[in-house]
Design an enzyme around this catalytic site. Structure first.
Site, short mmCIF file in Angstrom:
data_model
loop_
_atom_site.label_atom_id
_atom_site.label_comp_id
_atom_site.label_asym_id
_atom_site.label_seq_id
_atom_site.Cartn_x
_atom_site.Cartn_y
_atom_site.Cartn_z
N LYS A 137 36.10 47.64 37.66
CA LYS A 137 37.37 46.94 37.60
C LYS A 137 37.90 46.80 39.03
O LYS A 137 38.12 47.79 39.72
CB LYS A 137 38.37 47.71 36.74
CG LYS A 137 39.74 47.04 36.71
CD LYS A 137 40.67 47.69 35.72
CE LYS A 137 42.05 47.05 35.79
NZ LYS A 137 42.98 47.63 34.82
N LYS B 17 35.28 43.43 35.28
CA LYS B 17 36.58 42.77 35.21
C LYS B 17 37.12 42.53 36.61
O LYS B 17 37.08 43.45 37.41
CB LYS B 17 37.54 43.68 34.44
CG LYS B 17 38.94 43.16 34.33
CD LYS B 17 39.81 44.21 33.71
CE LYS B 17 41.24 43.71 33.75
NZ LYS B 17 42.16 44.72 33.37
C1 PBG Z 1 45.93 47.96 32.76
C2 PBG Z 1 45.27 46.63 32.64
C3 PBG Z 1 45.44 45.47 33.41
C4 PBG Z 1 44.66 44.49 32.81
C5 PBG Z 1 44.01 45.07 31.73
N1 PBG Z 1 44.38 46.40 31.66
C6 PBG Z 1 46.32 45.20 34.56
C7 PBG Z 1 46.09 45.84 35.86
O1 PBG Z 1 45.14 46.60 36.08
O2 PBG Z 1 46.94 45.60 36.71
C8 PBG Z 1 44.57 43.05 33.26
C9 PBG Z 1 44.22 42.08 32.18
C10 PBG Z 1 44.45 40.65 32.52
O3 PBG Z 1 44.83 40.28 33.65
O4 PBG Z 1 44.26 39.84 31.61
N2 PBG Z 1 45.64 48.70 33.87
#
Ligand code: PBG
Length: 323
Positions: free
Chosen positions: A193, A246
């Site tokens: 991520k 992601k």
């Molecule tokens: C929680 C989380 C996020 C997303 C999914 N889980 C936001 C982040 O990390 O700031 C992003 C999902 C999206 O942008 O569709 N940490």
């Protein structure tokens, strides 16, 4: 003699016959934002077509999705109260816990995945407990995540998806689940991520923008690929049942490396910013929506994704049915 690849493109039936990849509706996951306060429900301005739902609204939405052939949802909670240590995330009657119970009661065959993170529950908007330097304290946060995971499991969740990027959280969550008898609940780890600008619309939707700083001390640096392999290998070793890359579009190379390297299912998250930029272009008439969405999702499959988390899931199912 001339080799003529065009022969196999001549008619729709021929093209269908030799088509290499297919997007399956039952491999799509629709994210759902669930609010505790009814006044927080409604459309999200930066994500046209996507709304926040109350628990009852989420059950109705899940029913529609299931009827269309989308069989998995990913839940995000938007609590009524936030504090420094994300207390509302541990509440057995918290918004996500109630949403899990309600959806599973109404639709036992719908797969319910819960995103596990703290950023929607902390008043500072970071993904865990802060230390005196204002950075997220890894091990205290991992302990908190493991406690929260138990409350999701008790509510009846099918899959837990930790998105916090703390070190060692998969093992801690697996051990906690097993110790409480939840050996059958799977972990889908957000393994690679990245600290991405493409989460912008989500943070508006979930009210989870950090109040200071950014997430670069825990989410990955976008130019790194070897590090993604390391993160994914660690999560697999720690017991992740499936792993995730992601965002999606800027990281299709990572999806491909993941598919070629690991045996576990690979998920890709087609995040909010990717959704919103396409919707903006569609709304302006700059791009043909249906074709662009189909092409986008096919790209994820071609890159090697087994599971696609996308805000387009419902829209795709509406046009293509349960195939
Ligand atoms: C929680 C989380 C996020 C997303 C999914 N889980 C936001 C982040 O990390 O700031 C992003 C999902 C999206 O942008 O569709 N940490």
């Amino acid at each position: 003699m001339q080799i003529r690849p065009r022969r196999l493109r001549r008619t729709p039936a021929l093209r269908a016959l030799v088509r290499e990849h297919h997007v399956r509706t039952d491999a799509l996951v629709q994210p759902l934002f669930v609010v505790e306060r009814a006044s927080d429900a409604g459309p999200i301005s930066s994500m046209p077509g996507i709304s926040r739902f109350t628990v009852d609204g989420a059950v109705n939405e899940a029913r529609e999705l299931f009827a269309l052939g989308v069989r998995s949802v990913l839940l995000f909670g938007i609590p009524a109260s936030k504090d420094a240590v994300a207390s509302s995330n541990e509440d057995p009657n918290g918004v996500v816990q109630r949403a899990i119970r309600a959806i599973k009661a109404a639709l036992p065959d719908m797969l319910v995945i819960a995103d596990l993170c703290n950023c929607e529950y902390t008043d500072h908007g970071h993904c865990g407990i802060l230390n005196e330097r204002g950075d997220v304290e890894n091990d205290a946060t991992v302990a908190l995540l493991a406690r929260v995971a138990i409350t999701y499991a008790q509510a009846g969740v099918d899959v837990i998806a930790p998105s916090d990027m703390m070190d060692g959280r998969v093992e801690a969550i697996r051990c906690a689940l097993d110790a409480h008898g939840f050996t059958e609940i799977a972990i889908l780890a957000y393994s690679a991520k990245y600290a991405s600008a493409f989460y912008g619309p989500f943070r508006e939707a979930a009210g989870s923008t950090p109040q200071f700083g950014d997430r670069r001390t825990y989410q990955m640096d976008p130019p790194n690929a070897r590090e993604a392999l390391r993160e994914m290998a660690l999560d697999v070793e720690e017991g992740a049942d499936a792993i995730m890359v992601k965002p999606g579009l800027p990281y299709l190379d990572i999806v491909r490396i993941a598919r070629d390297t690991f045996e576990v299912p690979i998920a890709v998250y087609n995040v909010s910013g990717e959704y919103s930029m396409l919707q903006a272009a569609i709304a302006n008439g700059w791009i043909e929506g249906d074709r662009a969405i189909d092409e986008l999702l096919a790209g994820f499959v071609r890159a090697g994704a087994d599971i696609i988390i996308t805000y387009f899931a419902k829209e795709y199912a509406r046009r293509h049915g349960a195939r």
